[in-house]
Design an enzyme around this catalytic site. Structure first.
Site, PDB file in Angstrom:
ATOM      1  CB  CYS A   2      22.477   0.129  55.358  1.00 50.80           C
ATOM      2  SG  CYS A   2      23.104   0.086  53.677  1.00 50.80           S
ATOM      3  N   GLY A  30      25.561  -4.969  57.455  1.00 54.24           N
ATOM      4  CA  GLY A  30      26.317  -4.617  56.257  1.00 54.24           C
ATOM      5  C   GLY A  30      27.802  -4.775  56.484  1.00 54.24           C
ATOM      6  CG  ASN A 103      18.481   0.402  56.814  1.00 55.93           C
ATOM      7  OD1 ASN A 103      17.814  -0.065  57.740  1.00 55.93           O
ATOM      8  ND2 ASN A 103      18.733  -0.314  55.749  1.00 55.93           N
ATOM      9  N   GLY A 104      17.904   1.731  53.582  1.00 54.36           N
ATOM     10  CA  GLY A 104      16.690   1.637  52.787  1.00 54.36           C
ATOM     11  C   GLY A 104      17.038   1.667  51.324  1.00 54.36           C
ATOM     12  CE1 TYR A 244      19.940 -14.599  57.278  1.00 54.78           C
ATOM     13  CE2 TYR A 244      19.765 -12.407  56.319  1.00 54.78           C
ATOM     14  CZ  TYR A 244      20.508 -13.527  56.596  1.00 54.78           C
ATOM     15  OH  TYR A 244      21.816 -13.595  56.209  1.00 54.78           O
ATOM     16  CB  CYS A 435       6.608  -4.292  54.343  1.00 53.15           C
ATOM     17  SG  CYS A 435       6.952  -4.601  52.579  1.00 53.15           S
TER      18      CYS A 435
HETATM   19  P1  AMP Z   1      19.240 -20.397  49.956  1.00 49.01           P
HETATM   20  O1  AMP Z   1      18.902 -21.806  50.319  1.00 49.01           O
HETATM   21  O2  AMP Z   1      20.414 -20.324  49.029  1.00 49.01           O
HETATM   22  O3  AMP Z   1      18.086 -19.661  49.498  1.00 49.01           O
HETATM   23  O4  AMP Z   1      19.785 -19.681  51.260  1.00 49.01           O
HETATM   24  C1  AMP Z   1      18.980 -19.568  52.376  1.00 49.01           C
HETATM   25  C2  AMP Z   1      19.819 -19.059  53.497  1.00 49.01           C
HETATM   26  O5  AMP Z   1      20.190 -17.691  53.267  1.00 49.01           O
HETATM   27  C3  AMP Z   1      19.081 -19.087  54.806  1.00 49.01           C
HETATM   28  O6  AMP Z   1      19.925 -19.754  55.719  1.00 49.01           O
HETATM   29  C4  AMP Z   1      18.892 -17.657  55.211  1.00 49.01           C
HETATM   30  O7  AMP Z   1      19.207 -17.512  56.568  1.00 49.01           O
HETATM   31  C5  AMP Z   1      19.871 -16.872  54.397  1.00 49.01           C
HETATM   32  N1  AMP Z   1      19.279 -15.612  53.879  1.00 49.01           N
HETATM   33  C6  AMP Z   1      18.013 -15.321  53.655  1.00 49.01           C
HETATM   34  N2  AMP Z   1      17.857 -14.073  53.180  1.00 49.01           N
HETATM   35  C7  AMP Z   1      19.072 -13.543  53.119  1.00 49.01           C
HETATM   36  C8  AMP Z   1      19.582 -12.277  52.712  1.00 49.01           C
HETATM   37  N3  AMP Z   1      18.780 -11.303  52.277  1.00 49.01           N
HETATM   38  N4  AMP Z   1      20.910 -12.090  52.789  1.00 49.01           N
HETATM   39  C9  AMP Z   1      21.717 -13.062  53.211  1.00 49.01           C
HETATM   40  N5  AMP Z   1      21.298 -14.271  53.602  1.00 49.01           N
HETATM   41  C10 AMP Z   1      19.996 -14.524  53.566  1.00 49.01           C
END
Ligand code: AMP
Length: 462
Positions: A2, A30, A103-104, A244, A435
């Protein structure tokens, strides 16, 4: 996942607009709902489902006036994606009105809520954020603001970076582990608190510093106070913000996210070289990593995939079927760069493996000779309880498979993940300041059924 913001402005008419623009800057945190709350002789709230520009328009913003306000963009982790669970959340107590943006994620919200319901408190949402507000309301009946926050903190297990209106007082508070980011900036007309510094830049503010773990900031009538409520000998800043989640143009806990990602890319090139014609990112998440990889390896950077800018993050779609279809909607191959080429494809992480498999297949269909996947993080092997939506352990492709097993599943010629050591060095914080639970399966706080990091000391109260 968030984004939160808090604004104190001498210009009553500016506050809602500053909230709006700073939420816009945090939209990546979000996309399910957005809202603002502003104080003027009482708290006025507007929130709704959808993107910031869908929830607000000029007429709505012009109805708001006041010196202090907070805002929120939501991606749900506890509680479903409904209007009732959108934020800011308003709770009326005998001590006045509380509006909260959080957020959390709390690990023990269910238990806390049950206890309070037994005492006769009525909840209006499923959200863990309301638990924090109700708990605070309970303590404010007997204690001052600081003591109430101390008591609330002792009961909460989980992560919380909060902005809050307690009547006319703007409060910002960060959990004693500093899991989620929160920073403060100065405006010509006052102050801004935000999840990320990019929001401060967007409204023309000056970044001052990160809010410290366990620090409460209170602003009232233009006077700002800082109180350290808890001190901890270790921190647990979420490493996934660097990998990310955060914008690359944000500074988080003293580290410029862009620089961290560039370093990761360079390190990845040293740890996992490959013989290839081009280095390409998975857009947008892999771009900075791929630039770093290209610089270090001397292999040309070239785009092999183009992203449709108007499609949101794939994970944002809650159903698996939708997620799978959406990859083609989101990305398409650049045939002239791909056909007959050996490609190093760089992304930040592999979670479920669904997207990666589809992308590799897309490149092969477009004629790629070889696809060498390089990932800017170690394998994700454990779920996040603190608010990053990363699926359950069963859904994490690396939780039960070897690297060779993952490579086979995503259909790449080779697969290289960054080492944990490489990641920690690239971030530039110490191991006991991060973390790393999703990568190590060791959690910074004790969670039933999970292993906890054995750090030397614990919390000290002030
Ligand atoms: P997958 O191969 O389906 O595991 O998707 C990986 C992709 O999802 C990568 O391009 C990441 O940038 C993206 N990604 C990683 N973590 C998240 C997250 N928590 N929410 C949305 N996208 C994510």
């Amino acid at each position: 996942m968030c984004g939160v913001v808090g604004i104190y402005s001498e210009r009553e008419d500016l506050t809602p607009h500053l909230l709006y623009y700073s939420l816009y800057a945090l939209q990546h945190r979000g996309q399910e709902s957005a809202g603002i709350a502003v104080w003027r002789k009482g708290i006025k709230l507007h929130r709704g489902m959808g993107l910031v520009h869908e929830v607000f328009n000029r007429n709505v913003l012009n109805e708001f006036r006041g010196n202090a306000g907070i805002g929120h963009v939501r991606y749900s982790t506890t509680g479903s994606s409904t209007f009732e669970n959108s934020q800011p959340m308003l709770v009326r107590s005998r001590e006045g009105e509380i509006a909260i943006a959080h957020n959390g994620n709390l690990v023990n919200s269910f238990e806390l809520r049950k206890e309070m319901e037994m005492d006769g408190r009525v909840f209006h949402s499923e959200s863990d954020t309301e638990v924090i507000a109700q708990l605070l309301g309970k303590y404010l009946l007997h204690f001052d603001v600081l003591e109430s926050f101390r008591r609330v903190t002792r009961e909460l297990v989980g992560s919380f970076s909060i902005t809050m209106l307690l009547n006319d007082m703007l409060i910002a508070y960060r959990d004693p582990y500093g899991i989620k980011p929160l920073c403060i900036g100065e405006l010509d007309s006052g102050y801004i608190i935000a999840s990320e510094s990019a929001a401060i830049d967007t409204v023309g503010g000056k970044f001052l510093r990160d809010v410290m773990p366990g620090e409460l900031i209170a602003i009232r009538n233009g006077e700002i106070e800082s109180h350290i409520l808890f001190k901890n000998s270790y921190r647990a800043n979420c490493v996934f913000e660097y990998i990310y989640f955060a914008r690359p143009d944000s500074i988080i806990d003293g580290r410029y996210v862009y620089d961290v990602r560039l370093k990761i890319g360079k390190r990845l090139a040293r740890e996992h070289p490959a013989d290839a014609d081009i280095v390409s990112p998975v857009p947008d998440s892999g771009i900075t990593f791929a630039i770093g990889y290209s610089h270090e390896s001397g292999i040309d950077f070239a785009e092999s995939l183009i992203k449709n800018r108007y499609v949101g993050r794939t994970f944002i779609m809650p159903a698996q079927e939708l997620r799978e279809n959406s990859v083609r909607l989101k990305l398409n191959a650049v045939r002239s760069n791909v056909a007959g080429r050996k490609i190093i494809l760089v992304d930040d992480s592999i979670v479920r493996g669904t997207t990666s498999r589809r992308i590799v297949d897309m490149l092969r269909k477009a004629g790629a000779k070889e696809v060498h996947m390089r990932i800017g993080s170690p394998p994700i092997i454990a779920p996040c309880y603190f608010g990053i939506d990363m699926a359950t352990r069963e859904e994490l492709i690396a939780a039960f498979k070897s690297i060779e097993g993952v490579r086979f599943m995503i259909n790449a010629d080779t697969l290289g993940y960054l080492s944990l050591e490489g990641l920690i060095e690239s971030v530039g914080l110490k191991e006991n300041e991060l973390c790393l639970a999703c990568l190590t399966d060791l959690y910074p706080v004790s969670i039933p059924g999970e292993k906890c990091v054995q750090h030397q000391s614990s919390l000290v109260e002030f």
